[in-house]
Design a protein around this motif. Structure first.
Motif, PDB file in Angstrom:
ATOM      1  N   GLY A   1       0.815  -1.162   0.065  1.00  0.00           N
ATOM      2  CA  GLY A   1      -0.008   0.026   0.103  1.00  0.00           C
ATOM      3  C   GLY A   1       0.755   1.239  -0.082  1.00  0.00           C
ATOM      4  N   ALA A   2       1.197   1.808  -1.099  1.00  0.00           N
ATOM      5  CA  ALA A   2       2.056   2.953  -1.407  1.00  0.00           C
ATOM      6  C   ALA A   2       1.690   4.106  -0.704  1.00  0.00           C
ATOM      7  CB  ALA A   2       2.334   3.184  -2.748  1.00  0.00           C
ATOM      8  N   GLU A   3       0.275   4.387  -0.946  1.00  0.00           N
ATOM      9  CA  GLU A   3      -0.283   5.772  -0.287  1.00  0.00           C
ATOM     10  C   GLU A   3      -0.150   5.698   1.270  1.00  0.00           C
ATOM     11  OE1 GLU A   3      -1.159   7.639  -2.570  1.00  0.00           O
ATOM     12  OE2 GLU A   3      -0.526   6.131  -4.245  1.00  0.00           O
ATOM     13  N   ASP A   4      -0.598   4.633   1.962  1.00  0.00           N
ATOM     14  CA  ASP A   4      -0.280   4.560   3.409  1.00  0.00           C
ATOM     15  C   ASP A   4       1.047   4.388   3.957  1.00  0.00           C
ATOM     16  OD1 ASP A   4      -3.234   4.584   4.688  1.00  0.00           O
ATOM     17  OD2 ASP A   4      -3.371   3.045   3.293  1.00  0.00           O
ATOM     18  N   PHE A   5       1.909   3.955   2.905  1.00  0.00           N
ATOM     19  CA  PHE A   5       3.302   3.912   3.435  1.00  0.00           C
ATOM     20  C   PHE A   5       3.746   5.289   3.281  1.00  0.00           C
ATOM     21  CE2 PHE A   5       7.653   3.891   2.092  1.00  0.00           C
ATOM     22  CZ  PHE A   5       8.241   3.401   3.260  1.00  0.00           C
ATOM     23  N   ALA A   6       3.663   6.163   2.270  1.00  0.00           N
ATOM     24  CA  ALA A   6       4.023   7.252   2.064  1.00  0.00           C
ATOM     25  C   ALA A   6       3.472   8.224   3.359  1.00  0.00           C
ATOM     26  CB  ALA A   6       3.814   7.962   0.968  1.00  0.00           C
TER      27      ALA A   6
ATOM     28  N   GLY B   1       5.969  11.570   3.815  1.00  0.00           N
ATOM     29  CA  GLY B   1       6.473  12.038   2.782  1.00  0.00           C
ATOM     30  C   GLY B   1       5.475  12.273   1.777  1.00  0.00           C
ATOM     31  N   ARG B   2       5.891  12.791   0.427  1.00  0.00           N
ATOM     32  CA  ARG B   2       4.865  13.070  -0.496  1.00  0.00           C
ATOM     33  C   ARG B   2       4.921  11.966  -1.740  1.00  0.00           C
ATOM     34  NH1 ARG B   2       6.257  19.170  -2.330  1.00  0.00           N
ATOM     35  NH2 ARG B   2       8.569  17.913  -2.608  1.00  0.00           N
ATOM     36  N   ARG B   3       3.971  11.774  -2.212  1.00  0.00           N
ATOM     37  CA  ARG B   3       3.781  10.880  -3.316  1.00  0.00           C
ATOM     38  C   ARG B   3       3.974  11.524  -4.697  1.00  0.00           C
ATOM     39  NH1 ARG B   3       4.213   6.795  -5.199  1.00  0.00           N
ATOM     40  NH2 ARG B   3       2.480   5.628  -5.698  1.00  0.00           N
TER      41      ARG B   3
ATOM     42  N   GLY C   1       7.626   7.904  -8.463  1.00  0.00           N
ATOM     43  CA  GLY C   1       7.363   6.884  -7.274  1.00  0.00           C
ATOM     44  C   GLY C   1       8.709   6.556  -6.845  1.00  0.00           C
ATOM     45  N   ALA C   2       9.776   7.395  -6.859  1.00  0.00           N
ATOM     46  CA  ALA C   2      11.084   6.968  -6.218  1.00  0.00           C
ATOM     47  C   ALA C   2      11.125   6.807  -4.857  1.00  0.00           C
ATOM     48  CB  ALA C   2      12.171   7.912  -6.748  1.00  0.00           C
ATOM     49  N   GLU C   3      10.123   7.759  -4.159  1.00  0.00           N
ATOM     50  CA  GLU C   3       9.975   7.871  -2.660  1.00  0.00           C
ATOM     51  C   GLU C   3       9.588   6.531  -2.239  1.00  0.00           C
ATOM     52  OE1 GLU C   3       6.011   8.776  -4.696  1.00  0.00           O
ATOM     53  OE2 GLU C   3       8.112   9.182  -4.925  1.00  0.00           O
ATOM     54  N   VAL C   4       8.861   5.592  -2.911  1.00  0.00           N
ATOM     55  CA  VAL C   4       8.398   4.325  -2.332  1.00  0.00           C
ATOM     56  C   VAL C   4       8.983   3.106  -3.175  1.00  0.00           C
ATOM     57  CG1 VAL C   4       6.049   5.065  -1.846  1.00  0.00           C
ATOM     58  CG2 VAL C   4       6.497   4.079  -4.286  1.00  0.00           C
TER      59      VAL C   4
ATOM     60  N   ALA D   1      12.075   1.841  -2.682  1.00  0.00           N
ATOM     61  CA  ALA D   1      12.786   0.680  -1.603  1.00  0.00           C
ATOM     62  C   ALA D   1      11.829  -0.020  -1.134  1.00  0.00           C
ATOM     63  CB  ALA D   1      13.714   1.505  -0.633  1.00  0.00           C
ATOM     64  N   ALA D   2      10.649   0.446  -0.543  1.00  0.00           N
ATOM     65  CA  ALA D   2       9.623  -0.329  -0.002  1.00  0.00           C
ATOM     66  C   ALA D   2       8.931  -1.454  -0.779  1.00  0.00           C
ATOM     67  CB  ALA D   2       8.753   0.655   0.814  1.00  0.00           C
ATOM     68  N   ARG D   3       8.621  -0.895  -1.749  1.00  0.00           N
ATOM     69  CA  ARG D   3       7.913  -1.580  -2.974  1.00  0.00           C
ATOM     70  C   ARG D   3       8.673  -2.837  -3.138  1.00  0.00           C
ATOM     71  NH1 ARG D   3       6.855   0.885  -8.821  1.00  0.00           N
ATOM     72  NH2 ARG D   3       5.314  -0.423  -9.573  1.00  0.00           N
ATOM     73  N   SER D   4      10.234  -2.726  -3.346  1.00  0.00           N
ATOM     74  CA  SER D   4      10.946  -3.702  -3.437  1.00  0.00           C
ATOM     75  C   SER D   4      11.210  -4.711  -2.401  1.00  0.00           C
ATOM     76  CB  SER D   4      12.399  -3.368  -4.043  1.00  0.00           C
ATOM     77  OG  SER D   4      12.365  -2.468  -5.006  1.00  0.00           O
ATOM     78  N   LEU D   5      11.103  -4.088  -1.003  1.00  0.00           N
ATOM     79  CA  LEU D   5      11.235  -5.109   0.111  1.00  0.00           C
ATOM     80  C   LEU D   5      10.068  -6.065   0.349  1.00  0.00           C
ATOM     81  CD1 LEU D   5      12.889  -2.522   2.762  1.00  0.00           C
ATOM     82  CD2 LEU D   5      13.971  -4.530   1.755  1.00  0.00           C
ATOM     83  N   VAL D   6       8.849  -5.511  -0.321  1.00  0.00           N
ATOM     84  CA  VAL D   6       7.646  -6.271   0.021  1.00  0.00           C
ATOM     85  C   VAL D   6       7.461  -7.476  -0.791  1.00  0.00           C
ATOM     86  CG1 VAL D   6       5.096  -5.983  -0.184  1.00  0.00           C
ATOM     87  CG2 VAL D   6       6.249  -4.478   0.954  1.00  0.00           C
ATOM     88  N   VAL D   7       7.917  -7.112  -2.308  1.00  0.00           N
ATOM     89  CA  VAL D   7       7.731  -8.106  -3.139  1.00  0.00           C
ATOM     90  C   VAL D   7       9.025  -9.103  -2.877  1.00  0.00           C
ATOM     91  CG1 VAL D   7       9.686  -7.073  -4.821  1.00  0.00           C
ATOM     92  CG2 VAL D   7       7.521  -8.605  -5.630  1.00  0.00           C
ATOM     93  N   MET D   8      10.041  -8.895  -2.288  1.00  0.00           N
ATOM     94  CA  MET D   8      11.100  -9.644  -1.853  1.00  0.00           C
ATOM     95  C   MET D   8      10.586 -10.777  -0.669  1.00  0.00           C
ATOM     96  SD  MET D   8      14.958  -7.857  -2.195  1.00  0.00           S
ATOM     97  CE  MET D   8      14.500  -6.586  -1.472  1.00  0.00           C
ATOM     98  N   ALA D   9      10.160  -9.966   0.289  1.00  0.00           N
ATOM     99  CA  ALA D   9       9.544 -10.863   1.307  1.00  0.00           C
ATOM    100  C   ALA D   9       8.589 -11.889   0.784  1.00  0.00           C
ATOM    101  CB  ALA D   9       8.615  -9.987   2.334  1.00  0.00           C
ATOM    102  N   ALA D  10       7.619 -11.428  -0.115  1.00  0.00           N
ATOM    103  CA  ALA D  10       6.697 -12.389  -0.705  1.00  0.00           C
ATOM    104  C   ALA D  10       7.191 -13.475  -1.417  1.00  0.00           C
ATOM    105  CB  ALA D  10       5.519 -11.718  -1.724  1.00  0.00           C
ATOM    106  N   ARG D  11       8.193 -13.140  -2.202  1.00  0.00           N
ATOM    107  CA  ARG D  11       9.019 -14.282  -3.053  1.00  0.00           C
ATOM    108  C   ARG D  11       9.601 -15.148  -2.040  1.00  0.00           C
ATOM    109  NH1 ARG D  11       5.907 -14.446  -6.528  1.00  0.00           N
ATOM    110  NH2 ARG D  11       5.875 -12.799  -8.129  1.00  0.00           N
ATOM    111  N   ALA D  12      10.173 -14.471  -0.996  1.00  0.00           N
ATOM    112  CA  ALA D  12      10.908 -15.605  -0.199  1.00  0.00           C
ATOM    113  C   ALA D  12      10.045 -16.310   0.657  1.00  0.00           C
ATOM    114  CB  ALA D  12      11.569 -14.465   1.072  1.00  0.00           C
TER     115      ALA D  12
END
Length: 285
Positions: A152-157, A162-164, A168-171, A173-184
């Protein structure tokens, strides 16, 4: 499949009626952000009627209910009401640690015992805050029924103060961490929403970035976004044809005890073969 993850407010039967026509892979009756606070209790009470209306309306995809966040006063009541309906699973937003998954896990275990002929219910977890992203690996718990996680990028920001931005550079890193956790955890990953609902170009570009990161699909808020998500997250005929040719060439090479080949200008080894087989195995839309 979770190529499309379509949300509509639980108190808007007119929008829920569009689930069948939109034909998302997974549709969500939303008791959380989509339903105004004054309507939440009434929406919870009317869930059986809402679910029945969606089913009777011809929707054939996965049907879920998004409950209110675990810290909300009605969280446990939402879970009980949702699991009492003919749904495939629940969506738990704003997860920050695995504790809130246990009540849902107990509902799933009870229903599995009572109705063994039914496919197992599941949980889709929302990772939408700084703490949630930091604990994403702990939240992605298939042993507690979690089959997918969404970012959820909006709530994360907002949690970052921060500002959206359009880029989308501001999210990222978080976007990447979530997909990595799911894949793991070997569960599906659902990408962030695009709130500019009339900007199809932005949606397609953002969905493409999600696909490149490893996401399986996209959160959608309109039927039009569902169609775009299916286009992005479904292999094209050319991709399928290339994958079939690559598999045939690689298998012929393996028969000659060759593990790395050049195929149509590309070096091909095990990882590319795995990707090609995944493309061929993806069902046609």
């Amino acid at each position: 499949m979770f190529r499309s993850f379509l949300l509509a407010p639980a108190n808007r039967l007119d929008l829920l009626a569009k689930f069948a026509r939109a034909a998302a892979d997974c549709s969500v009756i939303d008791l959380e952000d989509g339903t105004p606070p004054a309507d939440k209790e009434a929406a919870r009470a009317s869930l059986p009627a809402a679910v029945a209306a969606v089913r009777d309306g011809g929707y054939r995809g996965l049907l879920t209910v998004r409950v209110n966040e675990p810290s909300a006063p009605g969280y446990l009541e939402d879970l009980a009401a949702a699991f009492a309906c003919d749904i495939d699973g629940v969506v738990i937003p704003k997860l920050e640690e695995p504790g809130p998954l246990w009540p849902a896990h107990h509902h799933i275990a009870r229903l599995r015992t009572q109705f063994p002929e039914r496919s197992a219910r599941f949980v889709i977890g929302g990772i939408e805050s700084v703490r949630g992203v930091q604990n994403a690996a702990a939240v992605c718990r298939p042993d507690l029924g979690v089959r997918a996680a969404y970012f959820g990028a909006e709530d994360f920001a907002a949690s970052m103060a921060g500002r959206r931005t359009r880029k989308g550079a501001e999210v990222h890193a978080a976007r990447s961490l979530v997909v990595m956790a799911a894949r793991a955890a070997d569960i599906a990953a659902i990408d962030q929403v695009v709130v500019d609902i009339r900007d199809s170009e932005l949606f397609v570009a953002d969905a493409g970035e999600g696909l490149d990161l490893g996401y399986d699909g996209k959160t959608c808020v309109t039927p039009g976004q569902v169609k775009l998500a299916h286009q992005v997250f479904s292999p094209s005929p050319d991709e399928r044809d290339f994958a079939r040719r690559l598999i045939a060439a690689y298998e012929a090479a393996l028969a000659r005890n060759v593990g790395v080949i050049e195929f149509e200008g590309k070096m091909v080894d095990g990882p590319l073969l795995k990707r090609a087989r995944a493309i061929v195995a993806t069902p046609l839309s």
